[in-house]
Design a protein around this motif. Structure first.
Motif, short mmCIF file in Angstrom:
data_model
loop_
_atom_site.label_atom_id
_atom_site.label_comp_id
_atom_site.label_asym_id
_atom_site.label_seq_id
_atom_site.Cartn_x
_atom_site.Cartn_y
_atom_site.Cartn_z
N ARG A 1 0.80 -1.22 0.00
CA ARG A 1 0.00 0.00 0.00
C ARG A 1 0.83 1.28 0.00
N ALA A 2 1.93 1.29 0.72
CA ALA A 2 2.64 2.55 0.92
C ALA A 2 4.13 2.32 1.08
N THR A 3 4.88 3.43 0.97
CA THR A 3 6.32 3.46 1.24
C THR A 3 6.53 4.28 2.51
N ARG A 4 7.33 3.74 3.42
CA ARG A 4 7.58 4.41 4.70
C ARG A 4 9.00 4.96 4.73
N LEU A 5 9.09 6.23 5.09
CA LEU A 5 10.38 6.92 5.17
C LEU A 5 10.61 7.37 6.61
N SER B 1 0.59 5.02 -4.90
CA SER B 1 0.04 5.70 -6.07
C SER B 1 0.60 7.12 -6.20
N LEU B 2 0.83 7.78 -5.07
CA LEU B 2 1.43 9.11 -5.11
C LEU B 2 2.92 9.04 -5.45
N ALA C 1 4.40 6.80 -7.25
CA ALA C 1 4.60 6.44 -8.65
C ALA C 1 4.47 7.65 -9.58
N LYS C 2 3.71 8.67 -9.14
CA LYS C 2 3.51 9.85 -9.98
C LYS C 2 4.43 11.00 -9.59
N ALA C 3 5.07 10.90 -8.42
CA ALA C 3 5.83 12.03 -7.89
C ALA C 3 7.25 12.07 -8.45
N LYS C 4 7.89 13.22 -8.22
CA LYS C 4 9.30 13.37 -8.56
C LYS C 4 10.13 12.73 -7.44
N ILE C 5 10.92 11.72 -7.81
CA ILE C 5 11.71 10.97 -6.84
C ILE C 5 13.19 11.28 -7.06
N ILE C 6 13.87 11.68 -5.99
CA ILE C 6 15.31 11.88 -6.02
C ILE C 6 15.94 10.85 -5.10
N ASN C 7 16.79 10.00 -5.65
CA ASN C 7 17.46 8.96 -4.87
C ASN C 7 18.89 9.41 -4.61
N PHE C 8 19.17 9.74 -3.34
CA PHE C 8 20.51 10.23 -2.98
C PHE C 8 21.52 9.09 -2.89
#
Length: 480
Positions: free
Chosen positions: A190-194, A207-208, A210-217
């Motif tokens: 269901r979700a990703t936990r940070l 779902s958010l 998958a559509k969002a801008k993701i920056i992987n440091f």
């Protein structure tokens, strides 16, 4: 009791199910391989008891004339399908965890749902003798209704499948999703936990994400950018500022050599100039420490070069101190001296310079003088298992040689110039009477010596080797 079990094997089958549930909860999570082995053995015993009693899960339950016994047999046969589905799910999950780790948990959950769905349909078809086509048609219509009611949840599930397939991030990666920055602690259906840098937990629906801008440091490798902006006076010569900031950059041992850190001019105006030190560190946890250290080093090295940080109340009316006098003023050890004592001390300090790579104080050498670093970077090296180990770097204001002054002993470390260094030297014959008279300076220097000895001991002592654990699954994989 034993006769009851032999005469009524159905009780034995029921006890096996209860035993499985009890042991699954009793055995700790650290014994996951034993939990899996116990579940497989209990399922095998459960199957033997059922088939030995003539209860074939592929056929309807016998004893139709005895309603209580027929219902009990039907329940156990349906339980066999569910028990088998659960055992297979756990077995597949254990294999997937060994192969792909926690990132495959979503796939494991979906696979488990499919296995349970097949087990339920098989139980309805074989045990209850219901028409499968009618069941599938009914379940299909029900699935459409449920799907319409759970559109957002299904969107999260399928977005989770996309995220786990494309893998823009994995567990323990430091990422930013639409400005929310943190370390990935869990990715479920269901979700990703940070876990954010403030220690809080951010839950972001898939779902958010998958559509969002993701920056992987953490990609493409474990390098995390860090930068510090340093505003200085517009009257300072740029080459002097850059040279001082480069020494500050070299004084920070946590900065990675590749890619190489750099110093650049960000902006310049009549109100001041802004320079930036940028580089990379190996872990996200080092960013805050390195940023603070870089700013402190920049201040000290700029001060050693005669350049001050930009201030709104700059004035040229402030009397300028000599460099030896300014070093004593900023030193945490000698700052408690009275003004006239500092003036006398500064007159008994002699300047000595060292080229890059030149040894300042060798390990095991008893020093008869104390050095105060005026400018440059000094590297501290220890011997560990016969190989050199850089334990730290020193900059302006720090002292070398206190062990010889206090106790006629030597530190096990080599002090060498990493860059061109200028150091002020105070002879022991002059310093010793001051230490005997001023116990506060003596105690401060002793605390510094104790800290350095403890650090040297902790870095050079041997760490015990822990033998890797070998469990049942590891043994099974080696045999296969």
């Amino acid at each position: 009791m034993l006769s009851l079990l032999t005469e009524h094997p159905l009780f034995c089958a029921l006890i096996l199910i209860l035993l499985d549930l009890g042991l699954w909860r009793l055995i700790s999570s650290h014994g996951s391989e034993w939990k899996l082995l116990v579940r497989v053995l209990i399922f095998a015993l459960f199957s033997i008891v059922l088939f030995n009693e003539g209860l074939n899960p592929m056929e309807p339950a016998p004893w139709a004339d005895n309603v209580p016994l027929h219902l009990a047999a039907t329940g156990l046969q349906i339980g066999w399908w569910l028990f088998g589905a659960r055992t297979l799910t756990v077995l597949i999950g254990a294999v997937m965890m060994q192969r792909v780790g926690h990132t495959g948990r979503l796939l494991q959950d979906l696979l488990g749902a499919v296995i349970f769905l097949i087990a339920i349909i098989a139980a309805l078809a074989y045990v209850l003798d219901l028409p499968v086509k009618g069941v599938l048609a009914t379940s299909g219509a029900l699935a459409i209704i449920v799907g319409l009611a759970l559109q957002s949840t299904l969107s999260d599930v399928f977005s989770g499948i996309v995220l786990n397939t494309t893998k823009p991030y994995q567990l323990d990666d430091w990422i930013s999703i639409d400005g929310t920055e943190g370390r990935v602690t869990d990715i479920d259906w269901r979700a990703t936990r940070l876990q954010t840098s403030q220690g809080s937990m951010a839950v972001i629906p898939n779902s958010l994400a998958a559509k969002a801008k993701i920056i992987n440091f953490s990609r493409p490798s474990n390098m995390f950018g860090v930068s510090v902006s340093v505003p200085v006076s517009p009257h300072a010569r740029p080459s002097s500022v850059i040279e001082a900031l480069e020494r500050a950059m070299q004084g920070c041992r946590q900065l990675l050599d590749t890619p190489a850190p750099s110093v650049s001019l960000k902006s310049s105006a009549s109100g001041g100039a802004e320079y930036e030190i940028s580089g990379f560190v190996a872990s996200m946890g080092e960013k805050r420490v390195v940023r603070n250290q870089l700013f402190d080093l920049a201040y000290r090295h700029l001060q050693a070069s005669g350049v001050n940080l930009l201030s709104s109340n700059e004035t040229s009316a402030v009397p300028q101190l000599s460099r030896p006098r300014a070093l004593l003023e900023s030193s945490p050890i000698f700052s408690t001296l009275r003004e006239e004592e500092k003036d006398t001390f500064s007159q008994n300090m002699t300047l000595q310079t060292f080229r890059a790579g030149e040894t300042i104080l060798a390990g095991g050498e008893v020093s008869d003088h104390l050095f105060i670093i005026e400018s440059g970077v000094v590297s501290v090296t220890l011997k560990r298992h016969g190989a050199p180990l850089e334990s730290g770097r020193m900059g302006p204001g720090e002292v070398i040689g206190e062990a010889g002054i206090l106790s006629d002993t030597a530190l096990p470390a080599d002090f060498s110039a990493k860059t061109f260094c200028a150091l002020y030297r105070i002879e022991r014959s002059y310093l010793k009477p001051c230490l005997d008279a001023r116990h506060d300076i003596h105690d401060a220097m002793q605390a510094l010596l104790d800290f350095r000895l403890h650090k040297a001991q902790s870095l050079t002592e041997e760490t015990p080797v822990i033998a890797p654990k070998r469990g049942f699954l590891q043994w099974l994989r080696n045999r296969v």
